[in-house]
Motif scaffolding. Structure first.
Motif, PDB file in Angstrom:
ATOM      1  N   GLU A 384       0.824  -1.211   0.000  1.00  0.00           N
ATOM      2  CA  GLU A 384       0.000   0.000   0.000  1.00  0.00           C
ATOM      3  C   GLU A 384       0.855   1.257   0.000  1.00  0.00           C
ATOM      4  N   ASP A 388       0.807   3.726  -3.180  1.00  0.00           N
ATOM      5  CA  ASP A 388       0.313   5.084  -2.924  1.00  0.00           C
ATOM      6  C   ASP A 388       1.346   6.113  -3.361  1.00  0.00           C
ATOM      7  N   GLU A 415      -5.412 -10.066   0.563  1.00  0.00           N
ATOM      8  CA  GLU A 415      -5.315  -8.621   0.768  1.00  0.00           C
ATOM      9  C   GLU A 415      -4.128  -8.042  -0.003  1.00  0.00           C
ATOM     10  N   ARG A 418      -5.361  -7.789  -3.535  1.00  0.00           N
ATOM     11  CA  ARG A 418      -6.334  -6.704  -3.705  1.00  0.00           C
ATOM     12  C   ARG A 418      -5.646  -5.349  -3.734  1.00  0.00           C
ATOM     13  N   ILE A 419      -4.718  -5.121  -2.776  1.00  0.00           N
ATOM     14  CA  ILE A 419      -4.010  -3.840  -2.713  1.00  0.00           C
ATOM     15  C   ILE A 419      -3.178  -3.625  -3.973  1.00  0.00           C
ATOM     16  N   ALA A 422      -5.513  -2.734  -6.825  1.00  0.00           N
ATOM     17  CA  ALA A 422      -6.174  -1.445  -6.630  1.00  0.00           C
ATOM     18  C   ALA A 422      -5.228  -0.285  -6.912  1.00  0.00           C
ATOM     19  N   GLY A 423      -3.911  -0.504  -6.722  1.00  0.00           N
ATOM     20  CA  GLY A 423      -2.957   0.595  -6.865  1.00  0.00           C
ATOM     21  C   GLY A 423      -2.159   0.592  -8.150  1.00  0.00           C
ATOM     22  N   SER A 452     -10.580  -9.263  -7.246  1.00  0.00           N
ATOM     23  CA  SER A 452     -11.663  -8.656  -6.462  1.00  0.00           C
ATOM     24  C   SER A 452     -11.614  -7.135  -6.482  1.00  0.00           C
ATOM     25  N   ALA A 453     -10.464  -6.557  -6.848  1.00  0.00           N
ATOM     26  CA  ALA A 453     -10.333  -5.103  -6.887  1.00  0.00           C
ATOM     27  C   ALA A 453     -11.021  -4.508  -8.117  1.00  0.00           C
ATOM     28  N   HIS A 454     -11.219  -5.314  -9.154  1.00  0.00           N
ATOM     29  CA  HIS A 454     -11.891  -4.855 -10.386  1.00  0.00           C
ATOM     30  C   HIS A 454     -11.249  -3.580 -10.928  1.00  0.00           C
ATOM     31  N   HIS A 455      -9.916  -3.573 -10.979  1.00  0.00           N
ATOM     32  CA  HIS A 455      -9.240  -2.358 -11.444  1.00  0.00           C
ATOM     33  C   HIS A 455      -8.135  -2.676 -12.443  1.00  0.00           C
TER      34      HIS A 455
END
Length: 518
Positions: A384, A388, A415, A418-419, A422-423, A452-455
């Motif tokens: 993360e 970020d 997790e 997912r992170i 997402a990033g 699961s992040a769908h990104h």
């Protein structure tokens, strides 16, 4: 500069320690005679015993260390320290050597005995310890660099390596065993090291690896899920971090209080602490503000009590690197080293630190193609923080390449996935250290989290060598590729075997193949 085995670090001219004095101080019973016997070293590894050593035989999961006493004596051990079960094993082996018998588990006295043998009970060097889930290594290297700037000869112990001034020794544990640590400290003092920075893991605290060391300043930077396979839950893991902030371990502490975990450390610490905040409006003694950042680094201003002030930069991207630098600066300040003394040794406040395998840039600075970084981060918190930071400075797409440890905390894998997704714009899931687990099962958990992040675009490529080349083929000028996990390591652990693999060497080779490195 030279390299060697971390187990072999000892003072070259040790002062013999009387075993009669050791017995008197610790109340051991003695089987045999120790009249006139002195130890010049201590070891719990029979393969590393030197002439004059006190060998420590501890009960283990599969064998008792006393079973290897004959090998230790053959290598020159002058006495054995063990428990009641161990002394019987020594005598059954027919060894005529004095045995010191501890009523307590030998591990619980190892640190203090090692400190007496090596004369490291009270160090002349200022000593700094850093704990937290992510970033410990970076802070330790920053401390060493700031000590150098202040004109102080530095030593360090990290996951990546040990350093004694300019001498470098490859590490095998985040925190060495207590006997190794005190040998290292004695060697540092012997060669004139006046400032020591140590990376402190939670395991080191609970396994007594720090016993006999008293830090001038300890620090806590962040906390997130990790090592639950060992500690069971976050509270138990956190308690191991908090335990460092006690009078038996340290005189003072520095704590980042941006999160509830840091606020708890500051509130529950049993030693005086100084608080650092990087979030606007947070109540603290020191405040950090980032003034400029890009892929080439981050600039910051640090303000503290009574007009204390520092303006500087670190040549590594990310707000978290500014926080790491601020933490290191405050630790030196708390140890009585003025910021002005540090600043005088820097060029315009630039802290030119190199941290092996930590956001290490593989491409050449200023090149027109994509940038490629290798990092040791392998926790949700590390992912993360890095992503970020890249979200704030990357001019193009972010391609994130990663895997996960086998036989370790399985609950963090989804997790992490997912992170990552997402990033990043593209994630490539490959193998890291599968150990005894099926690699495809580990990848499946990471992939489930990523999807699961769908990104991001999610790609599975188990072979890390192929995955590295795939990432490079997908990248364009302005893009950033980040390979998280292997960092400085030089192997993969697969089905009980340690297979040679250096992510840094592999990436360099792949970049050359692509014409991105000369």
């Amino acid at each position: 500069m030279s390299t060697g085995d971390a187990l072999s670090i000892r003072p070259q001219s040790p002062n013999p320690a009387s075993l009669e004095a050791v017995v008197g101080d610790f109340g051991f019973t003695v089987d045999g005679s120790i009249a006139g016997v002195a130890a010049t070293g201590i070891s719990l590894d029979s393969r590393d015993v030197r002439p004059g050593d006190l060998y420590v035989g501890m009960p283990g999961a599969h064998r008792h260390g006393a079973d290897f006493a004959a090998q230790a004596v053959q290598s020159g051990a002058v006495a054995i320290l063990t428990d009641a079960a161990g002394v019987h094993r020594v005598r059954e082996a027919g060894l005529d050597v004095p045995v010191l018998v501890s009523e307590a588990h030998p591990r619980t006295v190892l640190g203090d005995v090692s400190a007496q043998v090596y004369g490291t009970m009270a160090l002349s060097a200022r000593t700094f310890g850093v704990t937290g889930t992510n970033g410990k290594t970076s802070v330790v290297y920053l401390i060493a660099e700031l000590l150098r700037a202040a004109g102080i000869t530095a030593g360090l112990s990290s996951t990546a390596e040990r350093r004694i001034g300019d001498e470098v020794i490859v590490s095998n544990l985040t925190s060495p065993e207590a006997s190794e640590l005190h040998g290292l400290l004695a060697r540092m003092v012997e060669v004139g090291v006046a400032g020591v920075a140590l990376e402190v893991s939670a395991q080191a605290v609970v396994r007594h690896r720090l016993d006999g060391v008293h830090f001038d300043v300890v620090a806590f930077n962040n906390f997130s899920q990790d090592h639950l396979d060992e500690f069971g839950d976050l509270e138990t893991y956190f308690a191991a971090k908090l335990a460092l902030f006690a009078p038996e371990h340290a005189a003072r502490g520095v704590v980042v209080v941006d999160t509830p975990w840091g606020q708890r450390i500051a509130r529950e610490s049993k030693i005086p602490v100084t608080r650092l905040a990087t979030e606007y409006g947070q109540d603290a003694d020191w405040h950090l503000a980032v003034t400029r950042q890009n892929l080439d680094g981050v600039s910051f201003v640090l303000q503290g009590p009574e007009g204390a002030h520092f303006r500087g930069s670190v040549p590594v991207f990310g707000r978290f690197m500014a926080e790491n630098a601020a933490l290191a600066l405050i630790m030196l300040h708390e140890a009585g080293i003025p910021l002005a003394q540090v600043e005088a040794g820097l060029e315009r406040g630039r802290i030119s630190v190199f941290i092996p395998g930590r956001l290490e840039q593989m491409t050449l600075p200023g090149s027109d193609g994509p940038r490629f970084y290798v990092d040791y981060g392998h926790t949700p918190g590390a992912f993360e923080a890095m992503l970020d930071a890249l979200g704030e400075v990357a001019p193009g797409k972010v391609i994130f390449l990663f895997g996960a440890d086998g036989d370790r905390d399985t609950t963090k894998r989804e997790e992490m996935g997912r992170i990552a997704a997402a990033g990043a714009d593209t994630v490539i899931v490959c193998d890291y250290h599968p150990r005894s687990e099926p690699p495809e099962a580990i990848r499946a958990q990471l992939l489930a989290g990523a999807r699961s992040a769908h990104h991001a675009t999610v790609i599975e490529e188990g072979d890390p060598r192929t995955a590295v080349r795939l990432a490079i083929s997908l990248a364009e000028p302005g893009d950033v590729i980040l390979y998280a996990g292997p960092g400085h390591e030089d192997h993969q652990e697969v089905a009980g075997k340690f297979l040679p693999y250096s992510a840094r060497d592999e990436v360099r080779g792949a970049l050359r193949e692509a014409g991105l490195l000369p």
